[in-house]
Design an enzyme around this catalytic site. Structure first.
Site, PDB file in Angstrom:
ATOM      1  CE  LYS A   1      -3.679   2.108   2.916  1.00  0.00           C
ATOM      2  NZ  LYS A   1      -4.137   2.688   1.556  1.00  0.00           N
TER       3      LYS A   1
ATOM      4  CG  PHE B   1      -5.779  -1.107  -7.336  1.00  0.00           C
ATOM      5  CD1 PHE B   1      -7.054  -1.315  -6.926  1.00  0.00           C
ATOM      6  CD2 PHE B   1      -5.008   0.010  -6.987  1.00  0.00           C
ATOM      7  CE1 PHE B   1      -7.855  -0.281  -6.713  1.00  0.00           C
ATOM      8  CE2 PHE B   1      -5.771   1.068  -6.583  1.00  0.00           C
ATOM      9  CZ  PHE B   1      -6.988   1.095  -6.375  1.00  0.00           C
TER      10      PHE B   1
ATOM     11  NE  ARG C   1     -15.001   2.781   4.252  1.00  0.00           N
ATOM     12  CZ  ARG C   1     -14.057   3.156   4.141  1.00  0.00           C
ATOM     13  NH1 ARG C   1     -12.973   2.152   4.074  1.00  0.00           N
ATOM     14  NH2 ARG C   1     -13.820   4.422   3.698  1.00  0.00           N
TER      15      ARG C   1
ATOM     16  CE  LYS D   1      -8.841   0.934   5.084  1.00  0.00           C
ATOM     17  NZ  LYS D   1      -9.373   2.452   5.050  1.00  0.00           N
TER      18      LYS D   1
END
Length: 482
Positions: free
Chosen positions: A105, A176, A246, A252
């Site tokens: 990330k 991505f 979401r 994450k």
């Protein structure tokens, strides 16, 4: 009065804290609610504060030359303020991630290619030059505009710029996902791998994803990436579909630092939080102030830590301005310190941190610009590129006519602070009733901020206070570099 590219001007409004007006590549923005809540592209917005600074005639001319308007929103999202994109949730450090797809990330700007142009999560256009987008397909791509590790601010400034195409040469578009391709994540990756070579674009690369062998693998990779200056990791669930919400199918993983700060003020809440605290204003040991709004529970907003009390916050890193990036309220410091607030909550071992409202960063490892190759190996070096040239000295400005008065410019005073790996400069001068400061790393142009006062006495008081603060922190006055 116009601002230079990247320059910030503070203007007092009706609230306690001044609004910040900024020019990024010819696009003017203001931190006031009137500018933020407009349903228009950022380059087509204005407000009374920008008009007061620049003048109505100049602002009307800028708005008339604004770029193309936004395309229709996707079906089902007509009433949404943000583009409906797949967004991740924080990992709880317990869920088994064996078999998930893992990637780095990196600091960049979330960018959605709709087949014709780049759009932000906040539904603004990123005005990329034609040579940057040449070869991209006519179907949507989800990705990020990225420069290098720890270059988030530079990537953001370039993406928001308009009328400065040469700046885009430092960016890459890292893809991505392919939102409109049906099927599980693995099928979408295969599609991108076969399609990318046909795009023949110099500035686009694909993300590499590797199979996770277990939670120890996640932690080891997180240590490796953050040790190189990276932000963290992204994990995608095998077989998952692209959801424009979401979702727990993408997680994450980040590391955060702790810091104790002093509460200086409160910002009123809005919407559901109207009538109670919306955010805390805090002061770091360096004197820098910033806002902490994430992590506060309802009971914290109803009974916030007292002004002057010491609290603990988590953050990812310091910004170029020395403020906290992604600060999260953890709790008061219950250690018996005379200024410590009484404990109101238990210290959490993991603090979920949502991304900023308008920009989300996504993990990637990229190949050098060239025909795209997949998979792409992660970068081995986190060293930032050296500045291309030494900053040019800025001569003292001539008197400027503004608001019917003539403003004299004082001589700039230049200071440096060098201690270990820290190498910074700071300079200050006045222009009429404005106090202007410029700061940054030695060898870079730095950034500039202006603060407006009502009379010469207050201007001089602020000027003297800033000089005293800086010298007290170890800054030494030196001749300005040639």
């Amino acid at each position: 009065m116009d601002l230079n590219d990247g320059q910030i001007y503070e203007m007092q409004g009706s609230g306690k804290n001044p609004y910040k007006i900024k020019n990024v590549g010819g696009v003017y923005s203001c931190s006031c609610p009137a500018w933020l809540n407009q349903n228009a592209p950022s380059n087509a917005r204005t407000c009374k504060h920008i008009r007061k600074l620049r003048g109505d005639a100049v602002e009307e001319q800028r708005l008339a030359s604004a770029g193309e308007l936004l395309p229709p929103k996707p079906k089902g999202a007509e009433d949404k303020k943000e583009l409906p994109l797949l967004q991740g949730e924080p990992w709880d450090e317990k869920q088994d991630l064996t078999g998930w797809w893992m990637s780095e990330k990196l600091d960049g700007v979330r960018a959605y290619w709709d087949g014709k142009q780049f759009l932000s999560r906040g539904y603004n256009i990123y005005y990329a030059p034609d040579w940057f987008t040449a070869g991209l397909p006519d179907h949507p791509l989800d990705g990020e505009l990225w420069i290098a590790r720890k270059k988030f601010q530079s990537a953001t400034d370039i993406a928001k710029s308009q009328g400065a195409p040469d700046r885009w040469k430092d960016l890459k578009f890292l893809v991505f996902d392919a939102p409109d391709v049906p099927g599980p994540f693995e099928d979408r990756v295969k599609f991108l791998a076969s399609a990318a070579p046909t795009w023949k674009t110099t500035y686009t690369s694909l993300v590499e994803h590797i199979a996770c062998t277990g939670n120890d693998h996640v932690r080891a990779e997180l240590e490796r990436v953050t040790g190189l200056g990276g932000e963290g990791l992204m994990l995608r669930k095998p077989g998952s579909h692209y959801e424009r919400v979401r979702s727990s199918t993408i997680l994450k993983v980040k590391k955060f630092l702790d810091m104790e700060v002093v509460v200086t003020d409160y910002e009123p809440g809005e919407g559901r939080h109207a009538g109670r605290v919306g955010a805390l204003w805090v002061r770091l040991s360096t004197g820098v102030k910033c806002k902490v709004g994430t992590g506060l529970k309802d009971k914290d907003r109803d009974n916030p830590p007292a002004k002057g009390s010491i609290i603990t916050v988590k953050y990812q890193e310091l910004t170029d301005d020395g403020a906290l990036r992604f600060p999260v309220y953890v709790g008061p410091r219950p250690d018996g310190h005379p200024n410590a607030a009484p404990p109101t909550r238990k210290k959490e071992t993991f603090v979920p941190v949502p991304e900023p409202a308008k920009i989300e960063k996504v993990t990637v490892a990229v190949a050098p610009p060239a025909p795209v190759a997949v998979p792409v190996t992660p970068p081995k070096s986190a060293e930032a590129p050296k500045p291309k040239s030494e900053p040019k000295p800025v001569p003292a400005s001539p008197p400027i006519s503004f608001g019917g008065s003539t403003m004299d410019t004082t001589t700039k005073r230049y200071f440096e602070f060098v201690d270990g790996s820290s190498s910074k400069f700071w300079e200050v001068w006045t222009e009429g009733t404005d106090v202007v400061t410029q700061w940054g790393k030695i060898g870079t142009p730095g950034r500039e901020t202006r603060k407006e006062f009502t009379d010469a006495a207050k201007t001089q008081k602020e000027y003297d206070k800033l000089v005293t603060e800086k010298t007290g922190k170890g800054y030494s006055e030196k001749p300005r570099p040639a």
